[in-house]
Design a protein around this motif. Structure first.
Motif, PDB file in Angstrom:
ATOM      1  N   HIS A 228      -2.989   1.592  -2.588  1.00  0.00           N
ATOM      2  CA  HIS A 228      -3.641   0.889  -1.056  1.00  0.00           C
ATOM      3  C   HIS A 228      -2.574  -0.053  -1.516  1.00  0.00           C
ATOM      4  CE1 HIS A 228      -5.624  -1.446   2.027  1.00  0.00           C
ATOM      5  NE2 HIS A 228      -6.410  -0.597   1.546  1.00  0.00           N
TER       6      HIS A 228
ATOM      7  N   GLU B  77      -2.231  -3.252  -0.199  1.00  0.00           N
ATOM      8  CA  GLU B  77      -3.192  -3.966  -1.383  1.00  0.00           C
ATOM      9  C   GLU B  77      -1.845  -4.723  -2.995  1.00  0.00           C
ATOM     10  OE1 GLU B  77      -7.147  -4.631  -1.117  1.00  0.00           O
ATOM     11  OE2 GLU B  77      -7.548  -3.127  -3.064  1.00  0.00           O
ATOM     12  N   GLN B  78      -1.846  -3.759  -3.419  1.00  0.00           N
ATOM     13  CA  GLN B  78      -1.697  -3.554  -4.697  1.00  0.00           C
ATOM     14  C   GLN B  78       0.161  -3.784  -4.544  1.00  0.00           C
ATOM     15  OE1 GLN B  78      -2.643   0.961  -5.052  1.00  0.00           O
ATOM     16  NE2 GLN B  78      -4.427  -0.363  -6.563  1.00  0.00           N
TER      17      GLN B  78
ATOM     18  N   LYS C  71       1.426  -6.307  -4.062  1.00  0.00           N
ATOM     19  CA  LYS C  71       1.385  -7.798  -4.789  1.00  0.00           C
ATOM     20  C   LYS C  71       2.120  -8.307  -5.773  1.00  0.00           C
ATOM     21  CE  LYS C  71      -3.675  -8.688  -5.976  1.00  0.00           C
ATOM     22  NZ  LYS C  71      -4.259  -7.580  -4.650  1.00  0.00           N
TER      23      LYS C  71
ATOM     24  N   TYR D  33      -3.329  -2.585   8.021  1.00  0.00           N
ATOM     25  CA  TYR D  33      -3.378  -3.525   6.332  1.00  0.00           C
ATOM     26  C   TYR D  33      -2.582  -4.608   7.065  1.00  0.00           C
ATOM     27  CZ  TYR D  33      -3.933  -5.922   2.221  1.00  0.00           C
ATOM     28  OH  TYR D  33      -3.939  -6.421   1.098  1.00  0.00           O
TER      29      TYR D  33
ATOM     30  N   PHE E 198       0.076  -7.066   5.344  1.00  0.00           N
ATOM     31  CA  PHE E 198       0.508  -7.386   4.239  1.00  0.00           C
ATOM     32  C   PHE E 198       1.181  -7.842   4.704  1.00  0.00           C
ATOM     33  CE2 PHE E 198       2.882  -6.930   0.498  1.00  0.00           C
ATOM     34  CZ  PHE E 198       2.241  -7.024  -0.615  1.00  0.00           C
TER      35      PHE E 198
END
Length: 297
Positions: free
Chosen positions: A181, A183-184, A186, A210, A212
């Motif tokens: 995903h 969000e990973q 980062k 999403y 980011f």
């Protein structure tokens, strides 16, 4: 004191003197001989001056007529030159076109189009301003601008040429199996480019969106896409790369796409030009040439 005579009548007067007769002047001006004679009489009455001596065989200038002719013929000659230049601009493929475009996108999509156009029209010159900065196209006297996305510019026409998408890419040897995903991202090294953040992503299967913000573990931040591409090819980190750059490299196995279900919404690449009827002929030619190219792609 404001003049109360007609400049048209002064132009008729100069034409008579230049051609040497009322008859030739009436033919040149496209008016009847009687109308032309009446207009000159009206001019002299308004000025309260005699400009021409007339007899059965010829016309001659009075002294005052010579003064008026010497002064006004230069004015009307200059006006005629200006009118001819404007006419040529509308009808002849000549002159300079000032163009603004983003650096890498301009080079990638437009260079071949511009070269082909110059070979087709040898009397037209292009002044190209490749820059990633949003310059003031009005202030800089730009005739045609190319932009990513659709900026709102009053009195400018915006025509979409194509849509581009940004993809998440990394070196083929990078271990990305744990990323499921956005969000990973980062926790992974990243290469970013000014103007391409945040990374706006949409899942093509679920329609989940999403955003980011790549502000952690950034290994390299650049303001030019070519350097970003080279860094990702070298294995520096993950990046958010336009598809027109990424797809050929993915096909050549120089890059690998991660999270293949995710990409940005389409970003329009557009041509902008002034919204006016009397566009110079040379500018219209380049607009049509460019639109035709993208229609055929």
């Amino acid at each position: 004191m404001a003049a109360n005579y007609s400049l048209d009548d002064l132009r008729y007067f100069c034409t008579i003197v230049k051609l040497g007769s009322f008859k030739k002047a009436s033919a040149d001006l496209g008016m009847s001989l009687s109308t032309l004679s009446r207009r000159i009489r009206l001019l002299e009455q308004t000025l309260q001056l005699t400009l021409l001596n007339r007899d059965a065989h010829r016309i001659t200038l009075t002294h005052t007529g010579e003064l008026y002719y010497d002064r006004y013929r230069k004015l009307f000659d200059e006006v005629e030159c200006i009118e001819q230049a404007l006419c040529d601009e509308k009808e002849q493929p000549t002159g300079k076109i000032r163009i603004s475009a983003p650096i890498y996108m301009g080079k990638h999509f437009l260079s071949a189009i511009f070269c082909e156009f110059l070979l087709q029209y040898p009397d037209i010159q292009l002044d190209l301003r490749f820059s990633n900065n949003l310059i003031d196209i009005e202030k800089e006297g730009i005739d045609i601008a190319f932009r990513v996305r659709n900026p709102a510019i009053e009195d400018w026409v915006i025509r979409k040429l194509k849509l581009t998408h940004n993809l998440l890419c990394v070196h083929p040897n990078y271990d990305h199996q744990s990323i499921t995903h956005p969000e990973q991202l980062k926790d992974h090294p990243k290469v970013t480019c000014l103007g391409l953040a945040p990374w706006q992503l949409k899942n093509q299967q679920t329609s989940e969106e999403y955003s980011f913000n790549p502000n952690t573990h950034v290994r390299l931040e650049v303001d030019e896409i070519q350097m970003m591409k080279q860094a990702v090819e070298s294995g520096v980190g993950i990046s958010y790369i336009p598809d027109y750059i990424a797809l050929p490299l993915i096909e050549a196995t120089k890059l690998k796409r991660i999270l293949p279900d995710w990409k940005s919404d389409g970003q329009p690449f557009s041509i902008l030009y002034r919204d006016r009827k009397q566009i110079p002929y040379r500018v219209r030619l380049l607009i049509d040439h460019t639109l035709q190219h993208f229609t055929n792609v």
